[in-house]
Design an enzyme around this catalytic site. Sequence first.
Site, PDB file in Angstrom:
ATOM      1  N   SER A  53       0.383  -1.146   0.241  1.00 38.29           N
ATOM      2  CA  SER A  53      -0.311  -0.212  -0.252  1.00 38.29           C
ATOM      3  C   SER A  53       1.339   1.296  -0.024  1.00 38.29           C
ATOM      4  O   SER A  53       1.455   1.373   0.909  1.00 38.29           O
ATOM      5  CB  SER A  53      -0.738  -0.319   1.132  1.00 38.29           C
ATOM      6  OG  SER A  53      -0.931   1.106   1.346  1.00 38.29           O
ATOM      7  N   GLY A  69     -10.816   5.279   9.123  1.00 32.12           N
ATOM      8  CA  GLY A  69     -11.660   4.854   9.907  1.00 32.12           C
ATOM      9  C   GLY A  69     -12.307   6.011  10.435  1.00 32.12           C
ATOM     10  O   GLY A  69     -12.197   6.448  12.058  1.00 32.12           O
ATOM     11  N   GLY A 129     -15.807   5.867   8.994  1.00 31.26           N
ATOM     12  CA  GLY A 129     -17.125   5.135   8.909  1.00 31.26           C
ATOM     13  C   GLY A 129     -17.476   5.817   7.609  1.00 31.26           C
ATOM     14  O   GLY A 129     -18.672   5.428   7.156  1.00 31.26           O
ATOM     15  N   SER A 138     -15.539   3.299   5.568  1.00 32.37           N
ATOM     16  CA  SER A 138     -15.586   2.126   4.715  1.00 32.37           C
ATOM     17  C   SER A 138     -14.411   2.143   3.632  1.00 32.37           C
ATOM     18  O   SER A 138     -14.347   1.703   2.632  1.00 32.37           O
ATOM     19  CB  SER A 138     -16.515   1.681   4.014  1.00 32.37           C
ATOM     20  OG  SER A 138     -17.697   1.406   4.787  1.00 32.37           O
ATOM     21  N   SER A 153     -12.477  -0.480   3.806  1.00 33.80           N
ATOM     22  CA  SER A 153     -11.881  -1.170   4.443  1.00 33.80           C
ATOM     23  C   SER A 153     -12.362  -1.433   3.234  1.00 33.80           C
ATOM     24  O   SER A 153     -11.607  -2.794   2.415  1.00 33.80           O
ATOM     25  CB  SER A 153     -12.251  -1.765   5.663  1.00 33.80           C
ATOM     26  OG  SER A 153     -14.212  -1.969   6.412  1.00 33.80           O
ATOM     27  N   GLU A 198     -13.508 -10.315   4.869  1.00 33.24           N
ATOM     28  CA  GLU A 198     -13.681  -9.349   6.931  1.00 33.24           C
ATOM     29  C   GLU A 198     -14.015  -9.700   7.770  1.00 33.24           C
ATOM     30  O   GLU A 198     -13.313  -9.146   8.926  1.00 33.24           O
ATOM     31  CB  GLU A 198     -14.745  -7.510   6.579  1.00 33.24           C
ATOM     32  CG  GLU A 198     -14.292  -7.087   7.392  1.00 33.24           C
ATOM     33  CD  GLU A 198     -14.066  -5.238   7.089  1.00 33.24           C
ATOM     34  OE1 GLU A 198     -13.856  -5.173   6.003  1.00 33.24           O
ATOM     35  OE2 GLU A 198     -14.277  -4.543   7.945  1.00 33.24           O
ATOM     36  N   ASP A 251     -21.345  -2.585   3.214  1.00 32.42           N
ATOM     37  CA  ASP A 251     -20.168  -1.667   2.926  1.00 32.42           C
ATOM     38  C   ASP A 251     -19.622  -2.117   1.952  1.00 32.42           C
ATOM     39  O   ASP A 251     -19.055  -1.614   0.759  1.00 32.42           O
ATOM     40  CB  ASP A 251     -19.300  -1.733   4.210  1.00 32.42           C
ATOM     41  CG  ASP A 251     -20.073  -1.388   5.372  1.00 32.42           C
ATOM     42  OD1 ASP A 251     -21.276  -0.883   5.099  1.00 32.42           O
ATOM     43  OD2 ASP A 251     -19.245  -1.324   6.432  1.00 32.42           O
ATOM     44  N   TYR A 267     -19.788  -3.273  18.838  1.00 28.79           N
ATOM     45  CA  TYR A 267     -21.085  -3.553  18.172  1.00 28.79           C
ATOM     46  C   TYR A 267     -21.484  -5.057  18.311  1.00 28.79           C
ATOM     47  O   TYR A 267     -22.636  -4.676  17.908  1.00 28.79           O
ATOM     48  CB  TYR A 267     -20.075  -3.610  16.762  1.00 28.79           C
ATOM     49  CG  TYR A 267     -20.208  -3.900  15.355  1.00 28.79           C
ATOM     50  CD1 TYR A 267     -21.133  -2.445  14.494  1.00 28.79           C
ATOM     51  CD2 TYR A 267     -20.317  -5.144  15.283  1.00 28.79           C
ATOM     52  CE1 TYR A 267     -21.701  -3.325  13.404  1.00 28.79           C
ATOM     53  CE2 TYR A 267     -21.155  -5.546  13.802  1.00 28.79           C
ATOM     54  CZ  TYR A 267     -21.883  -4.629  13.497  1.00 28.79           C
ATOM     55  OH  TYR A 267     -22.259  -5.020  11.761  1.00 28.79           O
TER      56      TYR A 267
HETATM   57  P1  ADP Z   1     -13.405   2.530   8.069  1.00 26.37           P
HETATM   58  O1  ADP Z   1     -13.711   1.247   6.971  1.00 26.37           O
HETATM   59  O2  ADP Z   1     -14.523   2.467   7.779  1.00 26.37           O
HETATM   60  O3  ADP Z   1     -12.458   3.233   7.168  1.00 26.37           O
HETATM   61  P2  ADP Z   1     -11.895   0.109   9.018  1.00 26.37           P
HETATM   62  O4  ADP Z   1     -11.629  -0.037  10.899  1.00 26.37           O
HETATM   63  O5  ADP Z   1     -12.954  -0.737   9.404  1.00 26.37           O
HETATM   64  O6  ADP Z   1     -12.277   1.954   9.179  1.00 26.37           O
HETATM   65  O7  ADP Z   1     -10.513   0.022   8.015  1.00 26.37           O
HETATM   66  C1  ADP Z   1      -9.571   0.555   8.275  1.00 26.37           C
HETATM   67  C2  ADP Z   1      -8.766  -0.477   7.981  1.00 26.37           C
HETATM   68  O8  ADP Z   1      -8.715  -0.392   6.094  1.00 26.37           O
HETATM   69  C3  ADP Z   1      -7.306   0.326   8.246  1.00 26.37           C
HETATM   70  O9  ADP Z   1      -6.670   0.889   9.472  1.00 26.37           O
HETATM   71  C4  ADP Z   1      -6.333  -0.469   7.209  1.00 26.37           C
HETATM   72  O10 ADP Z   1      -5.892  -1.669   8.155  1.00 26.37           O
HETATM   73  C5  ADP Z   1      -6.861  -1.079   5.897  1.00 26.37           C
HETATM   74  N1  ADP Z   1      -6.912   0.200   5.145  1.00 26.37           N
HETATM   75  C6  ADP Z   1      -7.859   1.748   4.520  1.00 26.37           C
HETATM   76  N2  ADP Z   1      -7.185   1.608   3.301  1.00 26.37           N
HETATM   77  C7  ADP Z   1      -5.792   1.730   3.796  1.00 26.37           C
HETATM   78  C8  ADP Z   1      -4.660   1.642   3.306  1.00 26.37           C
HETATM   79  N3  ADP Z   1      -5.078   2.904   1.997  1.00 26.37           N
HETATM   80  N4  ADP Z   1      -3.479   1.408   3.010  1.00 26.37           N
HETATM   81  C9  ADP Z   1      -3.353   0.206   3.838  1.00 26.37           C
HETATM   82  N5  ADP Z   1      -4.258  -0.136   4.718  1.00 26.37           N
HETATM   83  C10 ADP Z   1      -5.654   0.668   4.428  1.00 26.37           C
HETATM   84 MG    MG Z   2     -14.824  -0.942   7.538  1.00 23.31          MG
END
Ligand code: ADP
Ligand code: MG
Length: 384
Positions: A68, A123, A125, A127, A129, A161, A173, A225
């Site tokens: 990444s 993080g 909200g 999505s 992830s 997930e 999501d 949750y």
């Molecule tokens: P949300 O989905 O609401 O943003 P989550 O906690 O479900 O929050 O997911 C966030 C996680 O997804 C990050 O901590 C990381 O592990 C991963 N992630 C998201 N975007 C990236 C990115 N661009 N590069 C690497 N990991 C990512």
């Molecule tokens: Mg998420």
Amino acid sequence: MARAAEVAARFAELYGYAPDGVWSAPGRVNLIGEYTDFNEGFVLPLALPHTAVAAVARRTDGVLRLHSADIDAPLAEVRVDELTPLSDGGWAAYPAGVVWALRDAGHPVTGADLHLSSTVPTGAGLSSSAALEVVTALALDELFGLGLTRPELAVLAQRAENAFVGVPCGVMDQTASACCADGHALHLDCRDLTLRQVPFDLAAQGLRLLVVDTRVKHALGDGAYAERRAGCEAGARALGVSHLRDIAYEELPASLPKLTDEKVRRYVRHVVSDNHRVEQVIGLLDSGDVRAIGPVLTEGHASLRDDLRISCPELDLVVGTANTAGALGARMTGGGFGGSAIVLVESAAADAVTKSVLDAFAAAGFTAPRVFPAVASAGARREA
Ligand code: ADP
Ligand code: MG
């Protein structure tokens, strides 16, 4: 250079050869229907213009390499036949989980090199992830000729997930990221995954939907949750249904007194009424009365704050301040305890409402939020 070309060029630097293709998948905001997905109810998300973009190449030697651009972590390398659920792989667990879920479902994914870069705030909200999972799933589907449908890819991404990363999220999501269409919100029935694209062109109506990222990091992993989820399941059991989806809004007055646990009663009231609010909002959108969804959003916020109790002072401040400053309605969106709120405003009032929110955060001593418009955008697609 366009983003897809940039990500492809970075892939080539990293791995020493050109990728087979470049794909993207968006983050999302949910207009209404919160904590309804795992109750087999309705949700109404829209895709954001923010996307995860991945350059990917197919491998046949069993090796999976993941990188990444956005995270200070070295290239991750694993063998696809050694992927183990819940092994705490950090960020790489999301795309690795997708490979695992595909292989576990019997699809012959024999390795890949992947490099990605995302503009979805993490993080918040929104999505990030799911964007990561869905872009991986779509790329692998095409590279290995799996022929899976978008909803099937979403379900596999959710499985990644849930079972591989270990986050017990619903299917909204991933489905939003995989299935949304430009200029539309996605009405998803989480029971049978039937979906309908609902026209959602706010600009044509002189309206705007603002996303206010409070920068308060939510952590769905903590027990809240799971506790709400367990409470909903207990409520369904007590009412003799498989899921709270089966309780009609009209049945609430008769159903609530049957629930002896005060907390469970609140959770049930939230889920059943929010499911109803999704139907209300869809009815209003279909009839062209878009402004009238504002108060329904604000009612949804009150329900999340008072009944589900997953809001926080920053989210409440956004909603209260925006509505006082002339917004049509506002609510927190996503898992809660931080993350983002959405605010529906007349386009002409967007700047004034934004300023009120920023001023209120400054006055309260909170970190300045990030505010941007949510334009209903396309779901996952091939970019190059
Ligand atoms: P949300 O989905 O609401 O943003 P989550 O906690 O479900 O929050 O997911 C966030 C996680 O997804 C990050 O901590 C990381 O592990 C991963 N992630 C998201 N975007 C990236 C990115 N661009 N590069 C690497 N990991 C990512
Ligand atoms: Mg998420």
